[in-house]
Design an enzyme around this catalytic site. Structure first.
Site, PDB file in Angstrom:
ATOM      1  CE  LYS A  81     -72.249  29.008  -2.502  1.00 25.75           C
ATOM      2  NZ  LYS A  81     -72.739  27.730  -1.957  1.00 25.75           N
TER       3      LYS A  81
ATOM      4  CE  LYS B 166     -67.733  25.679  -7.194  1.00 27.06           C
ATOM      5  NZ  LYS B 166     -68.085  26.053  -8.571  1.00 27.06           N
ATOM      6  CG  ASP B 167     -73.276  21.036  -3.839  1.00 22.41           C
ATOM      7  OD1 ASP B 167     -72.217  21.190  -4.467  1.00 22.41           O
ATOM      8  OD2 ASP B 167     -74.025  20.073  -4.003  1.00 22.41           O
ATOM      9  NE  ARG B 168     -80.575  24.783   0.344  1.00 26.74           N
ATOM     10  CZ  ARG B 168     -80.719  24.392   1.617  1.00 26.74           C
ATOM     11  NH1 ARG B 168     -80.396  25.207   2.608  1.00 26.74           N
ATOM     12  NH2 ARG B 168     -81.178  23.193   1.911  1.00 26.74           N
TER      13      ARG B 168
END
Length: 713
Positions: free
Chosen positions: A218, A247-249
């Site tokens: 992503k 997980k980090d955006r």
């Protein structure tokens, strides 16, 4: 995670948060400028920063104040672009999640027994009688709408399988069979296939294991949002998906996701409709993926516009490699607002001050969408839950709405409003307070005793493994996921803890003695510090006393963290004080434009994109880092060690603007210098031309023939 994260999570996978409602309502009403437009996943040149509210919380406000190394830091920009931050999950076996195959595996074909119909009919007649077999034949031919039920209570599982396979062999897709249980009886029910019945359209699961695993890649979207979007396309609940953690955006990330008995082709078809999400590497496993079931993450990070001499950077990185960093809880643990950091809510919950906790959650703050701001202002002015609730969209299912709804329908029952929230969501506020205490003690420990072992420091006992040790660290990301996806009901008050409790956490550690330190068996990287709790071992030195002192400042004690309801209690946990990075590598690169891609992702490599190399000297300089961290550690806390600057989003944006302005001035100065030089050069050339002309004229005049020279009058 801040309140905004809680609000999004409160939708429980439906993808209808305030932001989406606000964006839809904004169309045609002069608010279109506030909408976030979707951008192509693969076009880095189209990458832009979203106009989202930045957290105004600073590191010093949550006691992130110390550094391990003594060298000079340097300025650089973290997450200038989301393509500067890459995260690859490392599973429990140490394997890195890398997207390498986007092919959809072919569905296995059912192997039908090559048995003559006469033998199949004979077998079925023996098991279910000829009369039942004839009834099934009539249903398959469309001559009967009846449902044929066969009592198979006394048959073995093998015989039941023979009935299913035998009828399918004889009548194919014309019939649908299922096994049902009523009371202590078991039946096989056979009916005519109906296309409009979703149950009839089910396909037999032919894959080797029940859980479909795939890698989720992503870009610039967080895990919860990506999973929610997939669930909407598949018409299932977001809770059907399982993953080890978020997980980090603002990054490009790859992680494992699993779902029970979903065909890869259906999942792939759903994902094709989504932007910024790709999937692949399908496989099948017998067990589901559990939260926290990972060893850590690999980070590849670009720090742009690095403003330091190369020797300073190299020196800082070498010290970073050797000494590691303080394993602080990062800013994400404390929310987005300096006005209402999440730990303040945690204090009120732990003290049983329910009204104060509700007021803090509903308190006005900067950066909210207009309708959330209006709701908060209405509550602040009127203290009328029903009036404030009317300011929110019916689609809103955030924490604020849950509290207001309870207050409006339960005569301002503040205690019930908090306890009605999912348990793990409530506990996040309390965990935030534990994290604050840990940060405070860690900072003081380093200031007063330095980067060395001292008697009384805690280490894990000798027989505990690294994996077991890691599992005993509170992972707030896991807690958040459980809060969002679980259907845990509120705990009943009055549930007394057992008279005797086994001390789970106290047995995990031991205090160091002077003999232990002198032996050289332990290093500074073995030291753990507790998060405060009622069942925890505190260090056997001065730092152990600091915990009770800090708790007392807030009107709390370790004993008060043992609650009446067992699941509300905080037993405590341990966390490594210092972390040394694994597989750390770095290099300094030059780049020409702020939009140049500096790190290539899994997907880009899979597409065959070639990494470009800058030839010669470019204007900008960046530091590229590659390292592994355990799952409970923060990459931002690692990076602050080398940069010696605040890693908060607000500070980073200000620093980026400042560095960009400096770079622009530098360019303008260069251009001005060039311009001055050009003018001087042009003037010199003009002077030279004049002199050359004069010299030529003199030379010509001096050498002209006498007869051509003019005669004097």
């Amino acid at each position: 995670m801040g309140h905004d994260s809680f609000r999004r999570g409160g939708n429980r996978g439906r993808g209808r948060n305030e932001s989406s409602w606000y964006n839809k309502r904004g169309r045609g009403r002069g608010d279109s400028r506030n909408r976030n437009k979707s951008r192509p996943a693969n076009k880095n040149h189209g990458e832009q920063r979203e106009s989202v509210a930045l957290s105004d919380l600073k590191e010093e406000q949550v006691f992130i104040t110390e550094y391990v190394s003594t060298g000079k830091g340097f300025r650089g920009i973290l997450k200038s672009r989301f393509s500067d931050f890459h995260v690859n999950e490392i599973d429990i076996d140490g394997n890195e999640a890398v997207l390498t195959d986007m092919n959809i595996p072919d569905t296995p074909k059912e192997e039908l027994q090559d048995t003559p119909n006469s033998e199949v009919e004979g077998m079925l007649t023996h098991l279910i009688t000829a009369e039942k077999l004839e009834q099934i034949r009539q249903v398959a031919a469309g001559k009967s709408e009846a449902v044929v039920e066969i009592d198979v209570t006394d048959l073995t599982k093998e015989d039941r399988g023979k009935i299913h396979n035998g009828t399918k062999s004889l009548f194919g897709k014309a019939i649908v069979g299922s096994t049902v249980t009523r009371g202590d009886k078991k039946y096989i029910s056979i009916a005519r296939y109906n296309f409009f019945n979703l149950t009839d359209r089910r396909r037999k699961w032919l894959w080797p294991h029940p859980f479909t695993y795939f890698l989720l890649y992503k870009e610039n979207v967080d895990t919860i949002q990506a999973v929610t979007q997939m669930a909407e396309q598949l018409k299932c609940s977001a809770s059907a998906f399982a993953y080890a953690g978020t997980k980090d955006r603002r990054a490009k990330t790859t992680q494992w996701i699993c779902i029970r008995q979903y065909e890869p082709s259906k999942i792939a078809s759903a994902v094709k409709k989504l932007q910024n999400v790709k999937i692949g590497n399908f496989c099948f496993k017998p067990k589901t993926l559990k939260l926290g079931q990972l060893r850590g993450n690999r980070f590849r990070i670009a720090l742009r516009q690095v403003a330091a001499e190369e020797s300073i950077i190299q020196s800082a990185m070498e010290e970073f490699r050797d000494k590691g960093f303080i394993n602080y809880f990062g800013l994400q643990r404390f929310g987005n607002s300096s006005v209402v950091p999440t730990y303040r809510v945690g204090i009120e919950i732990l003290k049983g001050r329910w009204k104060e906790a509700c007021d803090l959650i509903l308190k006005p703050r900067a950066g909210d969408p207009w309708f959330i701001t209006k709701m908060r202002e209405t509550w602040e002015q009127t203290r009328c839950a029903e009036t404030a609730l009317a300011k929110l969209s019916p689609r809103n299912k955030g924490i604020e709405k849950q509290i207001l709804f309870w207050l409006a329908t339960h005569d301002n029952d503040y205690k019930g409003a908090i306890q009605h929230l999912a348990r793990n969501l409530r506990m996040l506020y309390c965990h935030s307070y534990q994290s604050l205490i840990w940060n405070r003690v860690a900072s003081r420990r380093l200031r007063e005793f330095g980067y060395q072992l001292i008697p009384g420091d805690l280490v894990y006992v000798d027989n505990i493994t690294d994996v077991e040790a890691e599992q005993n660290t509170v992972d707030m990301d896991v807690a958040l996921e459980q809060a969002i996806e679980s259907d845990v009901k509120p705990d009943a008050d009055g549930e007394e803890p057992p008279a005797e409790q086994v001390s789970r956490f106290k047995a995990l550690v031991k205090p160091l003695t002077e003999t232990d330190i002198a032996s050289g068996t332990y290093s500074i990287f073995d030291v753990v510090m507790p998060l405060p709790g009622h069942d925890i071992t505190y260090p056997a030195n001065a730092s152990g006393k600091w915990y009770e002192e800090l708790l007392a400042e807030d009107g709390l004690s370790s004993e008060m963290l043992l609650r009446k309801a067992k699941k509300e209690s905080l037993p405590g946990a341990y966390r490594k004080l210092f972390i040394r990075l694994e597989k750390l590598e770095w290099k300094i690169v030059s780049y020409e434009k702020p939009t140049d891609t500096l790190i290539w992702s899994d997907f880009e490599k899979l597409k065959g994109d070639q990494e470009s190399e800058v030839k010669g000297e470019a204007f900008y300089k960046a530091l590229l880092l590659d390292f592994h961290l355990p799952s409970s550690s923060y990459a931002t806390m690692a990076l602050r060690e080398i940069m010696k600057t605040d890693t908060s989003a607000l500070y980073q944006r200000m620093a980026e603007k400042e560095l960009s302005n400096e770079a622009l001035k530098s360019v303008e100065t260069e251009q001005n210098i060039v311009s001055v030089d050009d003018k001087a050069r042009e003037k010199q050339e003009e002077d030279n031309i004049v002199k050359d002309n004069e010299h030529t004229e003199s030379f010509v005049e001096a050498n002209e023939p006498a007869e051509k020279k003019p005669k004097l009058e």
